[in-house]
Write a protein that holds these residues in place. Sequence first.
Motif, PDB file in Angstrom:
ATOM      1  N   ARG A 229       0.822  -1.219   0.000  1.00 14.08           N
ATOM      2  CA  ARG A 229       0.000   0.000   0.000  1.00 14.08           C
ATOM      3  C   ARG A 229       0.851   1.261   0.000  1.00 14.08           C
ATOM      4  O   ARG A 229       0.554   2.231  -0.708  1.00 14.08           O
ATOM      5  N   LEU A 230       1.929   1.270   0.758  1.00 11.99           N
ATOM      6  CA  LEU A 230       2.783   2.458   0.829  1.00 11.99           C
ATOM      7  C   LEU A 230       3.464   2.732  -0.512  1.00 11.99           C
ATOM      8  O   LEU A 230       3.659   3.887  -0.891  1.00 11.99           O
ATOM      9  N   ALA A 231       3.805   1.665  -1.229  1.00  6.36           N
ATOM     10  CA  ALA A 231       4.420   1.835  -2.545  1.00  6.36           C
ATOM     11  C   ALA A 231       3.421   2.460  -3.517  1.00  6.36           C
ATOM     12  O   ALA A 231       3.772   3.333  -4.323  1.00  6.36           O
ATOM     13  N   ARG A 232       2.158   2.016  -3.461  1.00  7.48           N
ATOM     14  CA  ARG A 232       1.126   2.605  -4.315  1.00  7.48           C
ATOM     15  C   ARG A 232       0.928   4.079  -3.972  1.00  7.48           C
ATOM     16  O   ARG A 232       0.802   4.929  -4.866  1.00  7.48           O
ATOM     17  N   LYS A 233       0.892   4.367  -2.674  1.00  2.00           N
ATOM     18  CA  LYS A 233       0.675   5.738  -2.219  1.00  2.00           C
ATOM     19  C   LYS A 233       1.828   6.640  -2.663  1.00  2.00           C
ATOM     20  O   LYS A 233       1.615   7.786  -3.090  1.00  2.00           O
ATOM     21  N   GLU A 234       3.057   6.138  -2.573  1.00  2.00           N
ATOM     22  CA  GLU A 234       4.224   6.932  -2.961  1.00  2.00           C
ATOM     23  C   GLU A 234       4.195   7.248  -4.463  1.00  2.00           C
ATOM     24  O   GLU A 234       4.457   8.384  -4.875  1.00  2.00           O
ATOM     25  N   LEU A 235       3.853   6.261  -5.256  1.00  4.32           N
ATOM     26  CA  LEU A 235       3.793   6.484  -6.701  1.00  4.32           C
ATOM     27  C   LEU A 235       2.655   7.444  -7.048  1.00  4.32           C
ATOM     28  O   LEU A 235       2.800   8.308  -7.922  1.00  4.32           O
ATOM     29  N   MET A 236       1.532   7.311  -6.376  1.00 13.16           N
ATOM     30  CA  MET A 236       0.415   8.247  -6.575  1.00 13.16           C
ATOM     31  C   MET A 236       0.877   9.676  -6.311  1.00 13.16           C
ATOM     32  O   MET A 236       0.536  10.610  -7.056  1.00 13.16           O
ATOM     33  N   SER A 237       1.663   9.851  -5.246  1.00 13.71           N
ATOM     34  CA  SER A 237       2.158  11.179  -4.886  1.00 13.71           C
ATOM     35  C   SER A 237       3.076  11.736  -5.977  1.00 13.71           C
ATOM     36  O   SER A 237       2.983  12.912  -6.343  1.00 13.71           O
ATOM     37  N   LEU A 238       3.943  10.877  -6.518  1.00 10.93           N
ATOM     38  CA  LEU A 238       4.850  11.314  -7.584  1.00 10.93           C
ATOM     39  C   LEU A 238       4.078  11.675  -8.856  1.00 10.93           C
ATOM     40  O   LEU A 238       4.408  12.652  -9.545  1.00 10.93           O
ATOM     41  N   LEU A 239       3.050  10.899  -9.166  1.00 11.45           N
ATOM     42  CA  LEU A 239       2.275  11.141 -10.381  1.00 11.45           C
ATOM     43  C   LEU A 239       1.400  12.387 -10.278  1.00 11.45           C
ATOM     44  O   LEU A 239       0.942  12.920 -11.296  1.00 11.45           O
ATOM     45  N   ALA A 240       1.177  12.872  -9.057  1.00 11.44           N
ATOM     46  CA  ALA A 240       0.384  14.093  -8.880  1.00 11.44           C
ATOM     47  C   ALA A 240       1.042  15.291  -9.547  1.00 11.44           C
ATOM     48  O   ALA A 240       0.373  16.280  -9.873  1.00 11.44           O
ATOM     49  N   SER A 241       2.341  15.204  -9.777  1.00 14.74           N
ATOM     50  CA  SER A 241       3.071  16.294 -10.446  1.00 14.74           C
ATOM     51  C   SER A 241       2.971  16.206 -11.960  1.00 14.74           C
ATOM     52  O   SER A 241       3.579  17.014 -12.660  1.00 14.74           O
ATOM     53  N   HIS A 242       2.231  15.202 -12.450  1.00 12.27           N
ATOM     54  CA  HIS A 242       2.097  15.004 -13.895  1.00 12.27           C
ATOM     55  C   HIS A 242       0.615  15.018 -14.263  1.00 12.27           C
ATOM     56  O   HIS A 242      -0.040  13.967 -14.304  1.00 12.27           O
ATOM     57  N   PRO A 243       0.078  16.202 -14.517  1.00 12.84           N
ATOM     58  CA  PRO A 243      -1.372  16.322 -14.789  1.00 12.84           C
ATOM     59  C   PRO A 243      -1.824  15.591 -16.052  1.00 12.84           C
ATOM     60  O   PRO A 243      -3.029  15.364 -16.226  1.00 12.84           O
ATOM     61  N   GLU A 244      -0.872  15.218 -16.916  1.00 10.88           N
ATOM     62  CA  GLU A 244      -1.260  14.485 -18.131  1.00 10.88           C
ATOM     63  C   GLU A 244      -1.638  13.038 -17.835  1.00 10.88           C
ATOM     64  O   GLU A 244      -2.199  12.342 -18.684  1.00 10.88           O
ATOM     65  N   ILE A 245      -1.334  12.572 -16.609  1.00  9.83           N
ATOM     66  CA  ILE A 245      -1.643  11.202 -16.197  1.00  9.83           C
ATOM     67  C   ILE A 245      -2.759  11.203 -15.156  1.00  9.83           C
ATOM     68  O   ILE A 245      -2.674  11.889 -14.136  1.00  9.83           O
ATOM     69  N   GLU A 246      -3.803  10.421 -15.412  1.00 13.46           N
ATOM     70  CA  GLU A 246      -4.896  10.256 -14.448  1.00 13.46           C
ATOM     71  C   GLU A 246      -4.891   8.820 -13.940  1.00 13.46           C
ATOM     72  O   GLU A 246      -5.089   7.876 -14.709  1.00 13.46           O
ATOM     73  N   VAL A 247      -4.633   8.649 -12.650  1.00 14.56           N
ATOM     74  CA  VAL A 247      -4.672   7.315 -12.054  1.00 14.56           C
ATOM     75  C   VAL A 247      -6.136   6.962 -11.802  1.00 14.56           C
ATOM     76  O   VAL A 247      -6.779   7.514 -10.909  1.00 14.56           O
ATOM     77  N   VAL A 248      -6.651   6.042 -12.609  1.00 17.58           N
ATOM     78  CA  VAL A 248      -8.086   5.720 -12.531  1.00 17.58           C
ATOM     79  C   VAL A 248      -8.389   4.611 -11.539  1.00 17.58           C
ATOM     80  O   VAL A 248      -9.533   4.443 -11.133  1.00 17.58           O
ATOM     81  N   ASP A 249      -7.339   3.852 -11.134  1.00 20.53           N
ATOM     82  CA  ASP A 249      -7.577   2.773 -10.174  1.00 20.53           C
ATOM     83  C   ASP A 249      -6.241   2.213  -9.708  1.00 20.53           C
ATOM     84  O   ASP A 249      -5.181   2.535 -10.266  1.00 20.53           O
TER      85      ASP A 249
END
Length: 236
Positions: free
Chosen positions: A10-30
């Motif tokens: 879970r922490l690995a998913r959360k960390e990657l989600m945080s990094l991807l927040a800086s990339h508005p061209e990517i939407e994490v849908v699930d």
Amino acid sequence: MKAIIVDDERLARKELMSLLASHPEIEVVDEAANPDEAVEKIEKHDPDVVFLDIQMPGKTGFEMLEEMEKVPQVIFTTAYDEFALKAFDYNALDYLLKPIQPERLTESLNKVTIKAAKNPSKDQKLSSKDQVFVKDGDKCWFVKLEDVRLFESDGNYIKVYFDKFKPMIHKSLNALDERLDDRHFFRASRKHIINLGWVESIDTWFNGGLLVQLKGGEKIEVSRRQSARFREMMSL
């Protein structure tokens, strides 16, 4: 572009989600915590890219991909560098080592963007330059479609001819025909689809049909109904 994160931590998913927040061209849908859950969500969302962990309980990321009929664009994420070479056998866009560095993530996302620009439509048919995953029993291959000279129907299966191999896949020829670009592949008859790039010679045959010989040595009859269309496609 839509993305799904697959990782049992879970922490690995959360960390990657945080990094991807800086990339508005990517939407994490699930996100998914295991391969079985991931397959369901990938089929549901049809994402542009999947961030996939390799070592997970019960099943590896590689095993998950082997079970999928349609293999998504994948960026592997793992703490182990020994899987790097194997990852690219699975047509990976990139291979990120944990902890993931922001600069490396940006590089990976640039690859996703370039890939999307080259293939702007998900409905775009498979061309000779595309690569597909073929699995027959315990054996599997990643094959460029330009290397496949013939698809032959055999009951509920299709025999795929490339190199010296003829693996069988569980699929109908009609379903495959709908996915292949007819600029490169031709439905010669109810039983055969041929790669036009592998045609070596063409002869007249019975009842107004044609006999096509492929560079691999196979001789395929083109039905009378398809012969006129075939002549048109192969003429200047």
